[in-house]
Design an enzyme around this catalytic site. Structure first.
Site, PDB file in Angstrom:
ATOM      1  N   GLY A  46       0.840  -1.187   0.000  1.00  0.00           N
ATOM      2  CA  GLY A  46       0.000   0.000   0.000  1.00  0.00           C
ATOM      3  C   GLY A  46       0.877   1.240   0.000  1.00  0.00           C
ATOM      4  O   GLY A  46       2.004   1.203   0.504  1.00  0.00           O
ATOM      5  N   GLN A  51       2.948   9.871   1.282  1.00  0.00           N
ATOM      6  CA  GLN A  51       4.212   9.151   1.421  1.00  0.00           C
ATOM      7  C   GLN A  51       5.184   9.456   0.277  1.00  0.00           C
ATOM      8  O   GLN A  51       6.365   9.176   0.390  1.00  0.00           O
ATOM      9  CB  GLN A  51       3.974   7.647   1.501  1.00  0.00           C
ATOM     10  CG  GLN A  51       3.287   7.216   2.778  1.00  0.00           C
ATOM     11  CD  GLN A  51       3.086   5.725   2.798  1.00  0.00           C
ATOM     12  OE1 GLN A  51       2.114   5.212   2.263  1.00  0.00           O
ATOM     13  NE2 GLN A  51       4.032   5.029   3.413  1.00  0.00           N
ATOM     14  N   CYS A  93       5.514  -0.058   7.770  1.00  0.00           N
ATOM     15  CA  CYS A  93       5.230   1.101   6.934  1.00  0.00           C
ATOM     16  C   CYS A  93       6.484   1.503   6.172  1.00  0.00           C
ATOM     17  O   CYS A  93       7.572   1.570   6.755  1.00  0.00           O
ATOM     18  CB  CYS A  93       4.748   2.253   7.822  1.00  0.00           C
ATOM     19  SG  CYS A  93       4.318   3.739   6.909  1.00  0.00           S
ATOM     20  N   LEU A  94       6.319   1.782   4.892  1.00  0.00           N
ATOM     21  CA  LEU A  94       7.451   2.229   4.080  1.00  0.00           C
ATOM     22  C   LEU A  94       8.037   3.538   4.604  1.00  0.00           C
ATOM     23  O   LEU A  94       9.212   3.803   4.389  1.00  0.00           O
ATOM     24  CB  LEU A  94       7.023   2.390   2.619  1.00  0.00           C
ATOM     25  CG  LEU A  94       6.585   1.107   1.903  1.00  0.00           C
ATOM     26  CD1 LEU A  94       6.045   1.431   0.511  1.00  0.00           C
ATOM     27  CD2 LEU A  94       7.732   0.112   1.830  1.00  0.00           C
ATOM     28  N   HIS A 135      -4.858   1.538   7.037  1.00  0.00           N
ATOM     29  CA  HIS A 135      -3.498   2.060   7.261  1.00  0.00           C
ATOM     30  C   HIS A 135      -3.229   3.236   6.308  1.00  0.00           C
ATOM     31  O   HIS A 135      -2.731   4.279   6.734  1.00  0.00           O
ATOM     32  CB  HIS A 135      -2.494   0.921   7.035  1.00  0.00           C
ATOM     33  CG  HIS A 135      -1.066   1.324   7.165  1.00  0.00           C
ATOM     34  ND1 HIS A 135      -0.292   0.945   8.237  1.00  0.00           N
ATOM     35  CD2 HIS A 135      -0.244   2.060   6.356  1.00  0.00           C
ATOM     36  CE1 HIS A 135       0.935   1.430   8.080  1.00  0.00           C
ATOM     37  NE2 HIS A 135       0.980   2.103   6.939  1.00  0.00           N
ATOM     38  N   GLU A 136      -3.558   3.048   5.035  1.00  0.00           N
ATOM     39  CA  GLU A 136      -3.287   4.100   4.042  1.00  0.00           C
ATOM     40  C   GLU A 136      -4.204   5.299   4.216  1.00  0.00           C
ATOM     41  O   GLU A 136      -3.776   6.447   4.032  1.00  0.00           O
ATOM     42  CB  GLU A 136      -3.371   3.542   2.626  1.00  0.00           C
ATOM     43  CG  GLU A 136      -2.414   2.397   2.327  1.00  0.00           C
ATOM     44  CD  GLU A 136      -0.955   2.685   2.651  1.00  0.00           C
ATOM     45  OE1 GLU A 136      -0.533   3.850   2.608  1.00  0.00           O
ATOM     46  OE2 GLU A 136      -0.223   1.724   2.958  1.00  0.00           O
ATOM     47  N   HIS A 139      -2.812   7.597   6.640  1.00  0.00           N
ATOM     48  CA  HIS A 139      -1.808   8.498   6.050  1.00  0.00           C
ATOM     49  C   HIS A 139      -2.468   9.745   5.461  1.00  0.00           C
ATOM     50  O   HIS A 139      -1.915  10.847   5.559  1.00  0.00           O
ATOM     51  CB  HIS A 139      -1.016   7.795   4.947  1.00  0.00           C
ATOM     52  CG  HIS A 139       0.127   6.976   5.437  1.00  0.00           C
ATOM     53  ND1 HIS A 139       1.198   7.517   6.106  1.00  0.00           N
ATOM     54  CD2 HIS A 139       0.380   5.655   5.338  1.00  0.00           C
ATOM     55  CE1 HIS A 139       2.057   6.559   6.404  1.00  0.00           C
ATOM     56  NE2 HIS A 139       1.579   5.413   5.958  1.00  0.00           N
TER      57      HIS A 139
END
Length: 163
Positions: A46, A51, A93-94, A135-136, A139
């Protein structure tokens, strides 16, 4: 298509509430393609626009490594209308490399969103897809998964990241 730089915790854009996407044009479709390529190159499942430094309500997912029946998907201006149940799963998470922690989230969501063409849709999601979408979407609201942890654990993670 090209990959984009992933913003890391501490970057201010990760703490901003993203604005709605209002133009559904070729630039949006190019951005979607670049985000999907960036997500795949980073071994992510994702990726939200903040991000990659863009404060707009756009996210891409590809949970196919974890759950069959899904490939790359795009969600513009997503809104969770309903949620139910509860599920604890480990997340990473990235934008917070090297950190993985168990987070409690709703098990199922009803999501309203638009496609890159502006078409409105509503769908229910469970399993990994539900988890990744939540999760996204966090963000897009300036929330990181570590914000769902207890204060002591979050403080320890942040101190280890800055060390």
């Amino acid at each position: 298509m090209s990959t984009m730089k992933i913003r890391i915790i501490g970057d201010e854009v990760l703490r901003e509430r993203a604005g709605d996407v209002t133009e559904f044009d070729d630039r949006l479709k190019t951005l979607v393609d670049d985000m999907i390529e960036t997500m795949h190159e980073s071994d992510g499942i994702g990726l939200a626009a903040p991000q990659v430094g863009l404060s707009v309500r756009l996210l891409v997912t590809d949970v196919s490594p974890l759950e069959s029946g899904f490939g790359p998907q795009v969600f513009v201006n997503p809104v969770i209308l309903e949620s139910q149940g509860e599920c604890d799963l480990e997340e990473g998470c990235l934008s917070i490399p090297g950190v993985r922690e168990t987070v409690t989230r709703p098990e199922e969501i009803l999501l309203k969103y638009q496609t890159p063409d502006g078409e409105e849709k509503s769908e229910k999601y469970t399993g990994w897809m539900s988890r990744v979408l939540q999760h996204e979407i966090d963000h897009l609201d300036g929330v990181l998964f570590i914000d769902h942890l207890g204060a002591v654990k979050r403080k320890l993670i942040l101190s280890n990241l800055s060390a």
